[in-house]
Design an enzyme around this catalytic site. Sequence first.
Site, short mmCIF file in Angstrom:
data_model
loop_
_atom_site.label_atom_id
_atom_site.label_comp_id
_atom_site.label_asym_id
_atom_site.label_seq_id
_atom_site.Cartn_x
_atom_site.Cartn_y
_atom_site.Cartn_z
N GLN A 96 56.21 -2.78 -36.74
CA GLN A 96 55.50 -2.06 -35.84
C GLN A 96 54.02 -2.36 -36.05
O GLN A 96 53.41 -2.08 -37.15
CB GLN A 96 56.04 -0.70 -35.53
CG GLN A 96 55.49 0.09 -34.48
CD GLN A 96 55.94 1.28 -34.41
OE1 GLN A 96 56.77 1.75 -35.19
NE2 GLN A 96 55.67 2.13 -33.23
N HIS A 102 57.81 1.34 -27.97
CA HIS A 102 58.44 0.25 -26.89
C HIS A 102 59.41 -0.65 -27.32
O HIS A 102 59.74 -0.66 -28.76
CB HIS A 102 57.20 -0.73 -26.94
CG HIS A 102 56.63 -1.19 -28.18
ND1 HIS A 102 55.73 -0.47 -28.97
CD2 HIS A 102 56.95 -2.61 -28.55
CE1 HIS A 102 55.76 -1.37 -30.11
NE2 HIS A 102 56.00 -2.48 -29.83
N HIS A 104 61.63 -3.90 -27.24
CA HIS A 104 61.33 -5.48 -26.92
C HIS A 104 62.82 -6.14 -26.21
O HIS A 104 63.62 -5.67 -26.93
CB HIS A 104 61.00 -6.37 -28.10
CG HIS A 104 59.88 -5.90 -28.93
ND1 HIS A 104 58.72 -6.64 -28.97
CD2 HIS A 104 59.51 -4.88 -29.78
CE1 HIS A 104 57.74 -6.22 -29.76
NE2 HIS A 104 58.22 -5.15 -30.26
P1 AMP Z 1 55.54 -3.90 -32.43
O1 AMP Z 1 54.98 -5.11 -33.23
O2 AMP Z 1 56.95 -4.01 -32.41
O3 AMP Z 1 54.52 -3.12 -32.38
O4 AMP Z 1 54.98 -4.84 -30.87
C1 AMP Z 1 53.97 -4.58 -30.43
C2 AMP Z 1 53.78 -6.11 -29.39
O5 AMP Z 1 53.00 -5.77 -28.31
C3 AMP Z 1 53.62 -7.32 -29.96
O6 AMP Z 1 54.83 -8.15 -29.67
C4 AMP Z 1 52.34 -7.76 -29.19
O7 AMP Z 1 52.61 -9.05 -29.19
C5 AMP Z 1 52.32 -7.01 -28.06
N1 AMP Z 1 51.32 -6.70 -27.39
C6 AMP Z 1 49.90 -6.49 -28.01
N2 AMP Z 1 48.88 -6.01 -27.30
C7 AMP Z 1 49.35 -6.63 -26.04
C8 AMP Z 1 48.87 -6.44 -24.73
N3 AMP Z 1 47.67 -6.15 -24.61
N4 AMP Z 1 49.51 -7.13 -23.66
C9 AMP Z 1 50.87 -7.19 -24.09
N5 AMP Z 1 51.62 -7.19 -25.14
C10 AMP Z 1 50.79 -6.81 -26.06
#
Ligand code: AMP
Length: 116
Positions: A96, A102, A104
């Site tokens: 995370q 969120h 996925h």
């Molecule tokens: P996690 O690692 O489960 O916290 O997932 C966070 C996700 O947010 C990752 O897949 C990132 O690529 C995505 N992410 C980070 N910044 C942005 C952004 N500005 N717009 C869209 N996705 C993002």
Amino acid sequence: MEREDCVFCQILSKRKTSKIEYEDEDLAVFWDINPQAPTHLLIVPKKHIDKLSDFSKSDDYLMCKLFKVAIDVAKRLKLDEKGFRLVLNEGRDSGQSIFHVHLHLLSGRRLMWPPG
Ligand code: AMP
Ligand code: ZN
């Protein structure tokens, strides 16, 4: 409710741009900026909650709705024909990186199991 320094709060309040696929009063679905599959969407509640284990009893409806909307979007994009995966990372060891909960939604290629 909204956190100034949270990237997802910034997206949800339109202070930061993103490609939004779906939105209602409770949550938004937008495209991941660094996709790990041909389709990589994030289903994000508008209420700032750091992580899955921080959902409270009063959030039952929202928790259920995250999944319901993920399924609706997956069906609308016809991802259910070949399959899709829902992933929710909780805490450091899971990977995370954004501490605004969120879900996925990954699809469009053969996904490996077990995940890395
Ligand atoms: P996690 O690692 O489960 O916290 O997932 C966070 C996700 O947010 C990752 O897949 C990132 O690529 C995505 N992410 C980070 N910044 C942005 C952004 N500005 N717009 C869209 N996705 C993002
Ligand atoms: Zn937030």
